[in-house]
Design a protein around this motif. Structure first.
Motif, PDB file in Angstrom:
ATOM      1  N   ARG A 118       0.835  -1.201   0.000  1.00 50.62           N
ATOM      2  CA  ARG A 118       0.000   0.000   0.000  1.00 50.62           C
ATOM      3  C   ARG A 118       0.875   1.258   0.000  1.00 50.62           C
ATOM      4  NH1 ARG A 118      -2.825  -0.822   4.381  1.00 50.62           N
ATOM      5  NH2 ARG A 118      -4.898  -1.229   3.540  1.00 50.62           N
ATOM      6  N   VAL A 119       1.990   1.192   0.713  1.00 52.23           N
ATOM      7  CA  VAL A 119       2.915   2.326   0.758  1.00 52.23           C
ATOM      8  C   VAL A 119       3.432   2.652  -0.637  1.00 52.23           C
ATOM      9  CG1 VAL A 119       5.191   3.078   1.563  1.00 52.23           C
ATOM     10  CG2 VAL A 119       3.614   1.956   3.146  1.00 52.23           C
ATOM     11  N   ALA A 120       3.875   1.629  -1.362  1.00 48.30           N
ATOM     12  CA  ALA A 120       4.388   1.840  -2.714  1.00 48.30           C
ATOM     13  C   ALA A 120       3.325   2.453  -3.616  1.00 48.30           C
ATOM     14  CB  ALA A 120       4.875   0.517  -3.294  1.00 48.30           C
ATOM     15  N   ASP A 121       2.088   1.983  -3.477  1.00 46.69           N
ATOM     16  CA  ASP A 121       1.010   2.501  -4.316  1.00 46.69           C
ATOM     17  C   ASP A 121       0.698   3.958  -3.973  1.00 46.69           C
ATOM     18  OD1 ASP A 121       0.875   0.004  -5.477  1.00 46.69           O
ATOM     19  OD2 ASP A 121      -0.780  -0.686  -4.218  1.00 46.69           O
ATOM     20  N   ALA A 147      10.402  -4.878  -4.702  1.00 45.43           N
ATOM     21  CA  ALA A 147       9.930  -5.936  -5.597  1.00 45.43           C
ATOM     22  C   ALA A 147       8.596  -5.573  -6.235  1.00 45.43           C
ATOM     23  CB  ALA A 147       9.807  -7.252  -4.826  1.00 45.43           C
ATOM     24  N   HIS A 148       7.720  -4.931  -5.468  1.00 47.98           N
ATOM     25  CA  HIS A 148       6.379  -4.579  -5.945  1.00 47.98           C
ATOM     26  C   HIS A 148       6.405  -3.439  -6.958  1.00 47.98           C
ATOM     27  CE1 HIS A 148       2.045  -3.965  -5.829  1.00 47.98           C
ATOM     28  NE2 HIS A 148       2.218  -2.697  -5.456  1.00 47.98           N
ATOM     29  N   SER A 149       7.275  -2.458  -6.727  1.00 48.00           N
ATOM     30  CA  SER A 149       7.251  -1.231  -7.531  1.00 48.00           C
ATOM     31  C   SER A 149       8.346  -1.148  -8.580  1.00 48.00           C
ATOM     32  CB  SER A 149       7.368  -0.020  -6.615  1.00 48.00           C
ATOM     33  OG  SER A 149       8.659   0.040  -6.013  1.00 48.00           O
ATOM     34  N   GLY A 150       9.441  -1.862  -8.363  1.00 50.92           N
ATOM     35  CA  GLY A 150      10.588  -1.727  -9.250  1.00 50.92           C
ATOM     36  C   GLY A 150      11.459  -0.534  -8.920  1.00 50.92           C
ATOM     37  N   SER A 151      11.103   0.221  -7.881  1.00 44.39           N
ATOM     38  CA  SER A 151      11.894   1.384  -7.475  1.00 44.39           C
ATOM     39  C   SER A 151      13.168   0.959  -6.760  1.00 44.39           C
ATOM     40  CB  SER A 151      11.073   2.273  -6.528  1.00 44.39           C
ATOM     41  OG  SER A 151       9.923   2.787  -7.151  1.00 44.39           O
ATOM     42  N   ASP A 152      14.148   1.864  -6.727  1.00 42.78           N
ATOM     43  CA  ASP A 152      15.331   1.681  -5.891  1.00 42.78           C
ATOM     44  C   ASP A 152      15.006   2.227  -4.503  1.00 42.78           C
ATOM     45  OD1 ASP A 152      16.828   0.631  -7.993  1.00 42.78           O
ATOM     46  OD2 ASP A 152      17.470   2.612  -8.652  1.00 42.78           O
ATOM     47  N   ASN A 185      21.368   8.259  11.926  1.00 40.15           N
ATOM     48  CA  ASN A 185      20.279   8.796  12.732  1.00 40.15           C
ATOM     49  C   ASN A 185      19.296   9.504  11.811  1.00 40.15           C
ATOM     50  OD1 ASN A 185      18.620  10.258  14.490  1.00 40.15           O
ATOM     51  ND2 ASN A 185      20.302  10.795  15.872  1.00 40.15           N
ATOM     52  N   PHE A 186      18.031   9.098  11.813  1.00 37.66           N
ATOM     53  CA  PHE A 186      17.087   9.733  10.885  1.00 37.66           C
ATOM     54  C   PHE A 186      16.705  11.159  11.279  1.00 37.66           C
ATOM     55  CE2 PHE A 186      13.480   6.930  12.907  1.00 37.66           C
ATOM     56  CZ  PHE A 186      13.380   7.769  14.005  1.00 37.66           C
ATOM     57  N   MET A 187      17.240  11.638  12.395  1.00 35.13           N
ATOM     58  CA  MET A 187      17.033  13.040  12.759  1.00 35.13           C
ATOM     59  C   MET A 187      18.187  13.916  12.275  1.00 35.13           C
ATOM     60  SD  MET A 187      15.327  12.689  16.559  1.00 35.13           S
ATOM     61  CE  MET A 187      16.636  11.634  17.213  1.00 35.13           C
ATOM     62  N   ALA A 188      19.186  13.289  11.662  1.00 36.05           N
ATOM     63  CA  ALA A 188      20.323  14.019  11.069  1.00 36.05           C
ATOM     64  C   ALA A 188      20.882  13.127   9.964  1.00 36.05           C
ATOM     65  CB  ALA A 188      21.382  14.318  12.125  1.00 36.05           C
ATOM     66  N   MET A 189      20.162  13.016   8.867  1.00 35.98           N
ATOM     67  CA  MET A 189      20.479  12.023   7.837  1.00 35.98           C
ATOM     68  C   MET A 189      21.641  12.465   6.941  1.00 35.98           C
ATOM     69  SD  MET A 189      16.794  10.362   6.783  1.00 35.98           S
ATOM     70  CE  MET A 189      15.817  11.840   6.510  1.00 35.98           C
ATOM     71  N   PRO A 190      22.483  11.507   6.541  1.00 32.42           N
ATOM     72  CA  PRO A 190      23.668  11.812   5.733  1.00 32.42           C
ATOM     73  C   PRO A 190      23.380  11.843   4.231  1.00 32.42           C
ATOM     74  CG  PRO A 190      23.672   9.488   6.276  1.00 32.42           C
ATOM     75  CD  PRO A 190      22.443  10.079   6.933  1.00 32.42           C
ATOM     76  N   PHE A 191      22.273  12.486   3.842  1.00 30.38           N
ATOM     77  CA  PHE A 191      21.896  12.555   2.434  1.00 30.38           C
ATOM     78  C   PHE A 191      21.803  14.009   1.982  1.00 30.38           C
ATOM     79  CE2 PHE A 191      19.422   8.783   4.114  1.00 30.38           C
ATOM     80  CZ  PHE A 191      20.318   7.824   3.649  1.00 30.38           C
ATOM     81  N   PRO A 192      22.102  14.270   0.719  1.00 33.66           N
ATOM     82  CA  PRO A 192      21.984  15.645   0.207  1.00 33.66           C
ATOM     83  C   PRO A 192      20.532  16.106   0.155  1.00 33.66           C
ATOM     84  CG  PRO A 192      23.304  14.243  -1.267  1.00 33.66           C
ATOM     85  CD  PRO A 192      22.626  13.336  -0.296  1.00 33.66           C
ATOM     86  N   ASP A 193      20.349  17.409   0.105  1.00 36.70           N
ATOM     87  CA  ASP A 193      19.009  17.972  -0.067  1.00 36.70           C
ATOM     88  C   ASP A 193      18.399  17.478  -1.377  1.00 36.70           C
ATOM     89  OD1 ASP A 193      19.736  19.352   2.167  1.00 36.70           O
ATOM     90  OD2 ASP A 193      19.722  21.342   1.245  1.00 36.70           O
ATOM     91  N   ALA A 194      17.078  17.296  -1.361  1.00 38.92           N
ATOM     92  CA  ALA A 194      16.307  16.976  -2.571  1.00 38.92           C
ATOM     93  C   ALA A 194      16.907  15.805  -3.355  1.00 38.92           C
ATOM     94  CB  ALA A 194      16.203  18.212  -3.457  1.00 38.92           C
ATOM     95  N   SER A 195      17.209  14.715  -2.644  1.00 41.01           N
ATOM     96  CA  SER A 195      17.862  13.586  -3.300  1.00 41.01           C
ATOM     97  C   SER A 195      16.972  12.348  -3.452  1.00 41.01           C
ATOM     98  CB  SER A 195      19.138  13.201  -2.534  1.00 41.01           C
ATOM     99  OG  SER A 195      18.874  13.002  -1.156  1.00 41.01           O
ATOM    100  N   PHE A 196      15.697  12.429  -3.003  1.00 39.52           N
ATOM    101  CA  PHE A 196      14.787  11.287  -3.113  1.00 39.52           C
ATOM    102  C   PHE A 196      13.470  11.705  -3.759  1.00 39.52           C
ATOM    103  CE2 PHE A 196      17.638  10.074   0.316  1.00 39.52           C
ATOM    104  CZ  PHE A 196      17.930   8.742  -0.001  1.00 39.52           C
ATOM    105  N   ASP A 197      12.911  10.786  -4.554  1.00 35.52           N
ATOM    106  CA  ASP A 197      11.620  11.036  -5.201  1.00 35.52           C
ATOM    107  C   ASP A 197      10.459  10.813  -4.254  1.00 35.52           C
ATOM    108  OD1 ASP A 197      12.548  11.440  -8.051  1.00 35.52           O
ATOM    109  OD2 ASP A 197      13.347   9.425  -7.677  1.00 35.52           O
ATOM    110  N   GLY A 198      10.632   9.951  -3.272  1.00 35.07           N
ATOM    111  CA  GLY A 198       9.591   9.648  -2.296  1.00 35.07           C
ATOM    112  C   GLY A 198      10.212   9.073  -1.046  1.00 35.07           C
TER     113      GLY A 198
END
Length: 363
Positions: A118-121, A147-152, A185-198
C-alpha cells in the motif's frame, strides 16, 4: 511394551519434540532466525545483562526521557534496544517489524505484504524512482516495496547490526542492487538535499523525541513535489489520562518499545504542516472495516512457555547469551500492553499520513 523399547521410544519422541520446538517452530515466519542463532546484536555476551538494566532504567518513566536533559540520549538507547531485540523479533515475527490489519482468509505474512505494498502505491512508486525508508530495520518492507514497484530503495537505521542483517537479506533475495542500507540517525540524515523522489516510514518515527526533527529531515531530502507516507504509533481520542488502566497500557507500550512518549493522533498533521508539508490524506488504518491488528500478539500461554523454555535451555547451554530470557519476558509483557491498547481502542500503530513537499519548495 518392554522397558528398553519404551525408553528408546520416549527418547526418540523427546528428540523429535526438541527438534520441532527449536529448529522448526523456533524459526521465524520468513526463516529470518532460528532459536539456536539468537544474539544480542553487537553487544558482547557478557554485557547483555548490564545493557538491559541500563535500558530499563532509562525508559522506566517514558515521558521523562523526552525532557531536554535526556532527549539527546534517546538515540543511543534506541540503538541498544534494537541490539537486544532484533534477533528475537526475527525469530518470532519475521523480517518486517510492524503490525498490519488482519485480512480474512489471508496469513499474517500476506497481510503484512499488502500493508507494505500500500505504501508503494500511495507513493506512486515505479522503476526509475528512488525512495527512502526512514527507520528500515532489517529491511522487510524495503524488499517488498522494491519488488512490488521496481523502485530503488535506500534504508536508514541507527543500528549497525540491523544494517548487516538487512544487507544479508537483500543479497539472499537478489535485491542488493536495488536496495541499499545506511547506518545513521534519521534526525540528522547523511543525504543531500532533494535527493529522493519519495519516502516512507513504517512504525519508526515513534522513537524520535521530537517528530519535527525527523519530519524536517524527510522534508529536506525529498525533491519538490515528492510524497511521504508514514504509519504512526499514536494514542487515539479514546485515551483518558485519568484512567489508570489506560495509563498503564500506554506506559507499558512506551517502556517496552523504547519510546520517549507516544504522541496524540491529532498532533501528527500539525507537525507535518509546521515543517512545510501539505497533508494529502490522513487515516487510521486500524479502524473498521479493518480487522484487529493485535490478534497476532495473542500468543497462547503454551506457546509462551515453549519459547521461554527454549530460551532458558539455550542460555543454560551457553548457546544464547545470558540476559536473553529477561529481554524475552519484557517483550511478552509489552505484547500484553499492546493488545490492551488495541482492544480498548486507545492506541493505534497505523495512523497513516500521506504528505507532499510543495512543488514550489526551494531545493
Amino acid at each position: 511394551m518392554e522397558p528398553a523399547t519404551m525408553a528408546w521410544t520416549l527418547a526418540a519422541a523427546g528428540f523429535a519434540l526438541v527438534y520441532w520446538f527449536v529448529w522448526v517452530m523456533g524459526a521465524a515466519e520468513v526463516q529470518g532466525k532460528r532459536a539456536v542463532d539468537l544474539q544480542m546484536g553487537s553487544i558482547a555476551d557478557d554485557k547483555v545483562g548490564d545493557r538491559y538494566s541500563q535500558y530499563w532504567s532509562f525508559f522506566r518513566s517514558p515521558k521523562e526521557t523526552a525532557a531536554a536533559a535526556t532527549a539527546d540520549k534517546v538515540p543511543a538507547f534506541v540503538d541498544t534496544f534494537y541490539n537486544l531485540v532484533t534477533d528475537i523479533y526475527e525469530w518470532g515475527w519475521g523480517q518486517s517489524f510492524h503490525f498490519s490489519p488482519s485480512l480474512p482468509g489471508r496469513s499474517h505474512r500476506e497481510a503484512t505484504r499488502v500493508h507494505e505494498e500500500r505504501v508503494a502505491d500511495l507513493l506512486e512508486a515505479r522503476p526509475g524512482k528512488r525512495l527512502l525508508d526512514v527507520g528500515c530495520g532489517v529491511g522487510g518492507p524495503m524488499r517488498a516495496i522494491a519488488a512490488h514497484s521496481g523502485s530503488d530503495v535506500v534504508g536508514i537505521t541507527i543500528n549497525e547490526y540491523q544494517v548487516n542483517r538487512a544487507r544479508s537479506h537483500n543479497r539472499k533475495a537478489g535485491l542488493d542492487a536495488q536496495c541499499e542500507v545506511v547506518c545513521g540517525n534519521f534526525m540528522a540524515m547523511p543525504f543531500p538535499d532533494a535527493s529522493f523522489d519519495g519516502a516512507y516510514s513504517i512504525e519508526a518515527t515513534c522513537h524520535a523525541p521530537r517528530l519535527q526533527d525527523v519530519y524536517g529531515e524527510v522534508f529536506r531530502v525529498l525533491k519538490p513535489g515528492g510524497l511521504y507516507v508514514s504509519y504512526e504509533w499514536v494514542t487515539t481520542p479514546l485515551y483518558r489520562a485519568d484512567d489508570p488502566e489506560h495509563v498503564e497500557a500506554i506506559h507499558g507500550i512506551e517502556r517496552g518499545d523504547a519510546l520517549p512518549g507516544l504522541r496524540r493522533q491529532d498532533e501528527i498533521a500539525v507537525v507535518a504542516k509546521e515543517v512545510g508539508f501539505d497533508v494529502v490524506k490522513e487515516l487510521d488504518l486500524a479502524l473498521p472495516p479493518a480487522l484487529p491488528w493485535w490478534t497476532r500478539l495473542k500468543m497462547g500461554r503454551l506457546s509462551y512457555w515453549r519459547n521461554s523454555l527454549v530460551i532458558r535451555a539455550l542460555t543454560l547451554l551457553r548457546v544464547a547469551p545470558k540476559g536473553v530470557s529477561e529481554v524475552h519476558e519484557m517483550l511478552y509483557e509489552t505484547a500484553h500492553h499492546l493488545t490492551r491498547g488495541g482492544e480498548t481502542g486507545i492506541f493505534t500503530p497505523m495512523h497513516m499520513v500521506l504528505l507532499r513537499k510543495p512543488a514550489t519548495a526551494a531545493e
